[in-house]
Scaffold this motif. Sequence first.
Motif, PDB file in Angstrom:
ATOM      1  N   VAL A 186      67.433 -40.961 -62.598  1.00 11.93           N
ATOM      2  CA  VAL A 186      67.793 -40.001 -61.547  1.00 11.93           C
ATOM      3  C   VAL A 186      68.284 -40.696 -60.273  1.00 11.93           C
ATOM      4  O   VAL A 186      68.473 -40.046 -59.248  1.00 11.93           O
ATOM      5  CB  VAL A 186      66.646 -39.011 -61.222  1.00 11.93           C
ATOM      6  N   GLU A 187      68.476 -41.987 -60.355  1.00 14.38           N
ATOM      7  CA  GLU A 187      68.998 -42.743 -59.210  1.00 14.38           C
ATOM      8  C   GLU A 187      70.208 -42.016 -58.622  1.00 14.38           C
ATOM      9  O   GLU A 187      71.157 -41.695 -59.334  1.00 14.38           O
ATOM     10  CB  GLU A 187      69.403 -44.152 -59.647  1.00 14.38           C
ATOM     11  N   GLY A 188      70.149 -41.704 -57.325  1.00 16.98           N
ATOM     12  CA  GLY A 188      71.264 -41.073 -56.627  1.00 16.98           C
ATOM     13  C   GLY A 188      71.435 -39.586 -56.892  1.00 16.98           C
ATOM     14  O   GLY A 188      72.357 -38.967 -56.368  1.00 16.98           O
ATOM     15  N   GLN A 189      70.550 -39.003 -57.700  1.00 12.60           N
ATOM     16  CA  GLN A 189      70.670 -37.584 -58.044  1.00 12.60           C
ATOM     17  C   GLN A 189      69.691 -36.738 -57.237  1.00 12.60           C
ATOM     18  O   GLN A 189      68.877 -37.251 -56.482  1.00 12.60           O
ATOM     19  CB  GLN A 189      70.443 -37.389 -59.542  1.00 12.60           C
ATOM     20  N   SER A 190      69.776 -35.434 -57.440  1.00 15.05           N
ATOM     21  CA  SER A 190      68.905 -34.480 -56.762  1.00 15.05           C
ATOM     22  C   SER A 190      67.861 -33.953 -57.742  1.00 15.05           C
ATOM     23  O   SER A 190      68.207 -33.479 -58.822  1.00 15.05           O
ATOM     24  CB  SER A 190      69.751 -33.333 -56.220  1.00 15.05           C
ATOM     25  N   VAL A 191      66.591 -34.036 -57.351  1.00 10.17           N
ATOM     26  CA  VAL A 191      65.474 -33.563 -58.166  1.00 10.17           C
ATOM     27  C   VAL A 191      64.717 -32.512 -57.358  1.00 10.17           C
ATOM     28  O   VAL A 191      64.432 -32.718 -56.185  1.00 10.17           O
ATOM     29  CB  VAL A 191      64.518 -34.723 -58.532  1.00 10.17           C
ATOM     30  N   THR A 192      64.407 -31.397 -58.012  1.00 10.47           N
ATOM     31  CA  THR A 192      63.620 -30.351 -57.365  1.00 10.47           C
ATOM     32  C   THR A 192      62.380 -30.087 -58.203  1.00 10.47           C
ATOM     33  O   THR A 192      62.458 -29.925 -59.418  1.00 10.47           O
ATOM     34  CB  THR A 192      64.428 -29.044 -57.230  1.00 10.47           C
ATOM     35  N   THR A 193      61.239 -30.048 -57.517  1.00 12.34           N
ATOM     36  CA  THR A 193      59.969 -29.724 -58.161  1.00 12.34           C
ATOM     37  C   THR A 193      59.576 -28.309 -57.737  1.00 12.34           C
ATOM     38  O   THR A 193      60.222 -27.695 -56.886  1.00 12.34           O
ATOM     39  CB  THR A 193      58.864 -30.698 -57.723  1.00 12.34           C
ATOM     40  N   ILE A 194      58.495 -27.811 -58.289  1.00  8.41           N
ATOM     41  CA  ILE A 194      57.997 -26.481 -57.934  1.00  8.41           C
ATOM     42  C   ILE A 194      57.744 -26.381 -56.428  1.00  8.41           C
ATOM     43  O   ILE A 194      57.966 -25.332 -55.826  1.00  8.41           O
ATOM     44  CB  ILE A 194      56.724 -26.128 -58.763  1.00  8.41           C
ATOM     45  N   GLU A 195      57.342 -27.491 -55.802  1.00  9.64           N
ATOM     46  CA  GLU A 195      57.074 -27.464 -54.354  1.00  9.64           C
ATOM     47  C   GLU A 195      58.341 -27.277 -53.539  1.00  9.64           C
ATOM     48  O   GLU A 195      58.284 -26.797 -52.403  1.00  9.64           O
ATOM     49  CB  GLU A 195      56.395 -28.776 -53.903  1.00  9.64           C
ATOM     50  N   GLY A 196      59.489 -27.662 -54.079  1.00 10.27           N
ATOM     51  CA  GLY A 196      60.743 -27.596 -53.330  1.00 10.27           C
ATOM     52  C   GLY A 196      61.624 -26.427 -53.708  1.00 10.27           C
ATOM     53  O   GLY A 196      62.745 -26.303 -53.209  1.00 10.27           O
ATOM     54  N   LEU A 197      61.136 -25.559 -54.565  1.00  6.90           N
ATOM     55  CA  LEU A 197      61.936 -24.419 -55.021  1.00  6.90           C
ATOM     56  C   LEU A 197      62.251 -23.495 -53.859  1.00  6.90           C
ATOM     57  O   LEU A 197      61.378 -23.168 -53.059  1.00  6.90           O
ATOM     58  CB  LEU A 197      61.131 -23.657 -56.077  1.00  6.90           C
ATOM     59  N   SER A 198      63.517 -23.094 -53.758  1.00  6.18           N
ATOM     60  CA  SER A 198      63.910 -22.165 -52.699  1.00  6.18           C
ATOM     61  C   SER A 198      65.132 -21.382 -53.161  1.00  6.18           C
ATOM     62  O   SER A 198      65.724 -21.692 -54.193  1.00  6.18           O
ATOM     63  CB  SER A 198      64.226 -22.921 -51.406  1.00  6.18           C
ATOM     64  N   GLY A 199      65.481 -20.379 -52.406  1.00  2.25           N
ATOM     65  CA  GLY A 199      66.656 -19.582 -52.726  1.00  2.25           C
ATOM     66  C   GLY A 199      66.280 -18.206 -53.254  1.00  2.25           C
ATOM     67  O   GLY A 199      65.108 -17.886 -53.471  1.00  2.25           O
ATOM     68  N   CYS A 254      50.640 -23.853 -67.273  1.00  2.57           N
ATOM     69  CA  CYS A 254      52.054 -23.986 -67.650  1.00  2.57           C
ATOM     70  C   CYS A 254      53.000 -23.343 -66.643  1.00  2.57           C
ATOM     71  O   CYS A 254      54.220 -23.473 -66.771  1.00  2.57           O
ATOM     72  CB  CYS A 254      52.298 -23.352 -69.015  1.00  2.57           C
ATOM     73  N   GLN A 255      52.465 -22.646 -65.670  1.00  2.00           N
ATOM     74  CA  GLN A 255      53.295 -21.759 -64.866  1.00  2.00           C
ATOM     75  C   GLN A 255      54.345 -22.458 -64.000  1.00  2.00           C
ATOM     76  O   GLN A 255      55.424 -21.907 -63.792  1.00  2.00           O
ATOM     77  CB  GLN A 255      52.425 -20.838 -64.016  1.00  2.00           C
ATOM     78  N   SER A 256      54.091 -23.645 -63.516  1.00  2.00           N
ATOM     79  CA  SER A 256      55.143 -24.308 -62.733  1.00  2.00           C
ATOM     80  C   SER A 256      56.360 -24.571 -63.613  1.00  2.00           C
ATOM     81  O   SER A 256      57.503 -24.342 -63.194  1.00  2.00           O
ATOM     82  CB  SER A 256      54.643 -25.599 -62.066  1.00  2.00           C
ATOM     83  N   GLY A 257      56.146 -24.997 -64.842  1.00  2.00           N
ATOM     84  CA  GLY A 257      57.257 -25.215 -65.767  1.00  2.00           C
ATOM     85  C   GLY A 257      57.940 -23.918 -66.147  1.00  2.00           C
ATOM     86  O   GLY A 257      59.170 -23.846 -66.240  1.00  2.00           O
ATOM     87  N   GLN A 258      57.156 -22.859 -66.360  1.00  2.00           N
ATOM     88  CA  GLN A 258      57.722 -21.548 -66.686  1.00  2.00           C
ATOM     89  C   GLN A 258      58.603 -21.058 -65.536  1.00  2.00           C
ATOM     90  O   GLN A 258      59.726 -20.592 -65.741  1.00  2.00           O
ATOM     91  CB  GLN A 258      56.606 -20.515 -66.948  1.00  2.00           C
ATOM     92  N   ILE A 259      58.101 -21.166 -64.320  1.00  2.00           N
ATOM     93  CA  ILE A 259      58.848 -20.711 -63.138  1.00  2.00           C
ATOM     94  C   ILE A 259      60.120 -21.525 -62.959  1.00  2.00           C
ATOM     95  O   ILE A 259      61.186 -20.968 -62.684  1.00  2.00           O
ATOM     96  CB  ILE A 259      57.945 -20.758 -61.880  1.00  2.00           C
ATOM     97  N   MET A 260      60.043 -22.846 -63.138  1.00  2.00           N
ATOM     98  CA  MET A 260      61.233 -23.686 -62.989  1.00  2.00           C
ATOM     99  C   MET A 260      62.310 -23.276 -63.995  1.00  2.00           C
ATOM    100  O   MET A 260      63.489 -23.192 -63.656  1.00  2.00           O
ATOM    101  CB  MET A 260      60.872 -25.161 -63.159  1.00  2.00           C
ATOM    102  N   SER A 261      61.909 -23.001 -65.233  1.00  2.00           N
ATOM    103  CA  SER A 261      62.872 -22.581 -66.256  1.00  2.00           C
ATOM    104  C   SER A 261      63.428 -21.197 -65.944  1.00  2.00           C
ATOM    105  O   SER A 261      64.627 -20.946 -66.109  1.00  2.00           O
ATOM    106  CB  SER A 261      62.218 -22.591 -67.638  1.00  2.00           C
ATOM    107  N   ALA A 262      62.582 -20.283 -65.480  1.00  2.04           N
ATOM    108  CA  ALA A 262      63.029 -18.925 -65.152  1.00  2.04           C
ATOM    109  C   ALA A 262      64.019 -18.933 -63.986  1.00  2.04           C
ATOM    110  O   ALA A 262      65.039 -18.233 -64.023  1.00  2.04           O
ATOM    111  CB  ALA A 262      61.832 -18.042 -64.827  1.00  2.04           C
TER     112      ALA A 262
END
Length: 153
Positions: free
Chosen positions: A66-79, A100-108
């Motif tokens: 992920v060098e130089g890329q953008s990564v978003t975790t459940i803590e950074g979710l917005s929009g 499992c819910q953080s992964g479920q939410i990220m996929s949703a």
Amino acid sequence: MAVSFKLNGKPVTLEVDPEMPLLWAVREFAGLTGTKFGCGMAQCGACTMHVEGQPTRSCSMAVGDVEGQSVTTIEGLSGKAATAVQAAWENIQVPQCGYCQSGQIMSAVALLEQTPKPNDEDINAAMSGNICRCATYVRIRAAIHSASDMMEG
């Protein structure tokens, strides 16, 4: 070795082995523990993060990738999609154990950002690989439909 990327919109540099899984680098070195370890084989979805906006299993991706890329975790979710999904999850009371819910939410959220009005087939395809041991799949699907409706107006 140093690996630099954007984490939740902010530049970070982590002094880690570039072969370390992204999940562990983010949890142990960036201190963001919302993303969970499930299986370690990219089969359960608990470790889902967004890499360049795409849902990605972070347990099997090297942080060096992920060098130089953008990564978003459940803590950074917005929009809009994130806000709607989080509200729908609460309104419909999706979680039981919640693991499992953080992964479920990220996929949703990724699904709704790409397909704002998904049908059941779209939801099944996007959410496949996200395992819920409590079997809240019916509520997850209902919450995604509800979030979609919220986004419409």
